[in-house]
Design an enzyme around this catalytic site. Structure first.
Site, PDB file in Angstrom:
ATOM      1  CG  ASP A  62      -4.478   4.634  -4.995  1.00  0.00           C
ATOM      2  OD1 ASP A  62      -4.815   3.753  -6.171  1.00  0.00           O
ATOM      3  OD2 ASP A  62      -4.741   5.780  -4.859  1.00  0.00           O
TER       4      ASP A  62
ATOM      5  CG  HIS B 138      -2.444   0.653   0.712  1.00  0.00           C
ATOM      6  ND1 HIS B 138      -2.865   1.515   0.146  1.00  0.00           N
ATOM      7  CD2 HIS B 138      -3.340   0.165   1.076  1.00  0.00           C
ATOM      8  CE1 HIS B 138      -3.919   1.453   0.272  1.00  0.00           C
ATOM      9  NE2 HIS B 138      -4.708   0.647   0.785  1.00  0.00           N
TER      10      HIS B 138
END
Length: 399
Positions: free
Chosen positions: A374, A370
């Site tokens: 995203d 992450h």
């Protein structure tokens, strides 16, 4: 009298475990003859000697660990043929001109080390067999001339029926050292879990047309079949063109996106899970990928891949379906930032053009870092890949 030191075997490896000596004190060796097999954190490697002459000393016993730069073997060059020179480019990696001598030596070694009906060289193998309460005479060795190796012990342990449950007061059991490839993979996965903020997305996919496309391809050229993993990998590489962030790695505070795809793929072997790498996979068509995947899988299971073939990947694919499961929240292969998996393909009810039908359905799962992207990027990549698998003809527009 020169000492041959354990060379730098590449990829920053600092030590290796002696698995099997191919020579004894007093043996004659030629330049570039393999004298010892060692296991690093990456793979089992045969190490050739850069000297010719008579072996005068072996500086480490089988089953011990030697650091890079420590002596392995001493050779008296007095008996070496005049003018013989090594073709080594890097110390520890030789030419193949001594094949005949190597074969002659192997034959002599197998005779010298035969102890009754059981061929065991490594003290480590004897120790593992003793700890596992295994009868060496009942184990078939897979090494040269039937020599029993550590992998044979591990296979025998895995094949043995599970022992009945015992009370907490009872002692015993089997201990298998976490070393070599298994230890390296354990360290890498532990680091991945510790450092990477991992997230997972998944989607069900209609793979009916994918299977039909593969069948059509293989019907045209049955002598050069394309595997399901190869098609999956090819479409994964194609989807990376739109979402290259999934092919990146972190370097300090920078996200580095290479202009190549070095495709790793998970392969289960008797020595544990390994991730062979197909370099420059973006340049290979589906058939080329299929051939590369098959050859590296066979080499991995035979323990014949070197460190360079097990490192350097930029993204990893995994076929969970071979284990009969739908998917997995997999651990990312550090320092990569994504791993994409394909689950089993089964018949399921599916709505097609408003009508209920039975289709071939699979599940795709994507674990991603992450920090690098995203959910929008990860979801876009996964949806693009799913579209390619559901309608391979659509992918022609991007090929």
């Amino acid at each position: 009298m020169p000492d041959f030191l354990l060379p730098d075997l590449g990829e920053g490896l600092e030590e290796a475990e002696i698995i099997e000596w191919r020579v004894q004190v007093g043996d004659q060796v030629t330049i570039d003859q393999a004298v010892v097999e060692v296991e690093t954190a990456k793979a089992a490697v045969e190490v050739p000697v850069p000297f010719a002459g008579t072996v005068t000393a072996l500086h480490a016993a089988a089953g011990t660990t030697v650091a890079v730069g420590q002596p392995l073997v001493s050779v008296d060059p007095a008996a070496a043929p005049a003018g013989e020179d090594s073709g080594n480019v890097l110390v520890g990696y030789g030419t193949t001109t001594s094949t005949g001598a190597r074969r002659r030596h192997t034959s002599r070694r197998s005779q010298n080390h035969t102890a009754g009906p059981v061929r065991v060289i490594s003290p480590l193998v004897r120790k593992l067999a003793r700890e596992a309460a295994l009868d060496l005479t009942a184990i078939r060795g897979t090494g040269p001339s039937g020599i029993i190796r550590r992998v044979d012990i591990e296979q025998a342990v895995q094949a043995r029926p599970a022992a009945p449950a015992t009370s907490s007061q009872e002692t015993g059991g089997t201990r298998v050292p976490l070393r070599g490839v298994r230890r390296a993979m354990a360290d890498k996965l532990t680091r991945s879990r510790r450092e990477i903020p991992e997230a997972t997305v998944w989607v069900d996919v209609d793979a009916t047309e994918l299977l039909a496309t593969r069948a059509a391809l293989n019907a045209k050229t049955p002598d050069r079949p394309v595997s399901l993993l190869a098609l999956f990998a090819r479409f994964t590489v194609l989807a990376l063109r739109r979402y290259p962030e999934l092919n990146a790695h972190l370097d300090g505070d920078d996200i580095v996106i290479p202009d190549h795809v070095h495709l790793g793929f998970a392969a289960q072997t008797d020595r544990g899970l390994v991730v062979p790498v197909v370099k420059d996979a973006h340049q290979l068509p589906a058939r080329g990928l299929s051939t590369a995947l098959a050859s590296r899988t066979a080499a991995a299971r035979a323990g014949q891949l070197g460190p360079a073939e097990l490192t350097g990947g930029t993204i990893t694919v995994n076929n969970y379906g071979v284990f009969g499961v739908d998917g997995s929240a997999a651990i990312i292969n550090h320092p990569e930032v994504a791993i994409i998996g394909l689950g089993r393909i089964i018949d399921r009810p599916w709505v097609v053009d408003g009508q209920l039908a039975v289709r071939k359905i699979t599940e795709l799962t994507l674990a991603f870092d992450h920090r690098v992207c995203d959910g929008g990027t990860a979801g876009g990549f996964l949806r693009t890949l799913a579209d390619y698998l559901e309608d391979p003809v659509t992918a022609l527009g991007d090929l």
